[in-house]
Design a protein around this motif. Structure first.
Motif, PDB file in Angstrom:
ATOM      1  N   SER A 177      -7.720   2.813   5.076  1.00 61.83           N
ATOM      2  CA  SER A 177      -7.832   1.597   4.263  1.00 61.83           C
ATOM      3  C   SER A 177      -8.941   1.659   3.214  1.00 61.83           C
ATOM      4  O   SER A 177      -9.124   0.707   2.461  1.00 61.83           O
ATOM      5  CB  SER A 177      -8.099   0.389   5.166  1.00 61.83           C
ATOM      6  N   GLN A 202      -7.880   0.946  -0.420  1.00 63.38           N
ATOM      7  CA  GLN A 202      -7.530  -0.470  -0.612  1.00 63.38           C
ATOM      8  C   GLN A 202      -8.799  -1.325  -0.732  1.00 63.38           C
ATOM      9  O   GLN A 202      -8.876  -2.212  -1.592  1.00 63.38           O
ATOM     10  CB  GLN A 202      -6.677  -0.926   0.571  1.00 63.38           C
ATOM     11  N   ASP A 221     -10.447  -0.658  -4.109  1.00 58.90           N
ATOM     12  CA  ASP A 221      -9.694  -1.356  -5.166  1.00 58.90           C
ATOM     13  C   ASP A 221     -10.069  -2.838  -5.200  1.00 58.90           C
ATOM     14  O   ASP A 221     -10.251  -3.420  -6.270  1.00 58.90           O
ATOM     15  CB  ASP A 221      -8.182  -1.210  -4.951  1.00 58.90           C
TER      16      ASP A 221
END
Length: 142
Positions: A110, A113, A116
């Motif tokens: 993760s 993610q 981001d």
């Protein structure tokens, strides 16, 4: 497995607020501050993957090594960065971080993610307050 072949993937997402959540971190201050934090951390053996935030808080993603302690890492980052801001006179008033911080472990799968999400902090906080963001952490139950 001996220590020379150990692979450690400890990623921590930390949120630190400006004392009293004052909106002191203007865009120009954030630009130089976050670059400074990342470089200074690297100089001190702390692997900061990303630092970003808004006027009243910052997000930091750290890859911790087995010998490191999160409280010490964050004390180092916050103490040094506050001293640097104050010595540089980027802000008229005395700058301080809140005492505590929020921290979450991040699964290696993760990390992208989370990075981001942190990259888009300004955009994210146009529609969502810091308090509503922190409320999510309060609701996590294990």
């Amino acid at each position: 497995m001996n220590s020379q072949t150990s692979k450690v993937y400890l990623f921590i997402h930390v949120i630190c607020c400006v004392k009293n959540k004052e909106p002191l971190l203007t865009k120009p201050v954030r630009t130089v501050l976050f670059a400074h934090i990342k470089k200074n951390a690297a100089d001190n053996g702390i692997n900061v993957l990303l630092v970003n935030g808004t006027e009243d808080h910052m997000h930091v993603v750290v890859q911790m090594m087995p010998t490191q302690n999160l409280a010490q890492i964050m004390k180092s980052i916050r103490t040094e960065s506050a001293a640097w801001i104050n010595e540089s006179k980027f802000i008229k008033n005395l700058f301080e971080w809140e005492e505590g911080f929020a921290a979450l472990s991040v699964s290696p799968s993760s990390v992208k993610q989370v990075l981001d999400y942190i990259e888009k902090q300004e955009e994210h906080h146009k529609t969502k307050s810091l308090d509503s963001e922190l409320e999510v952490f309060q609701k996590i139950q294990i």
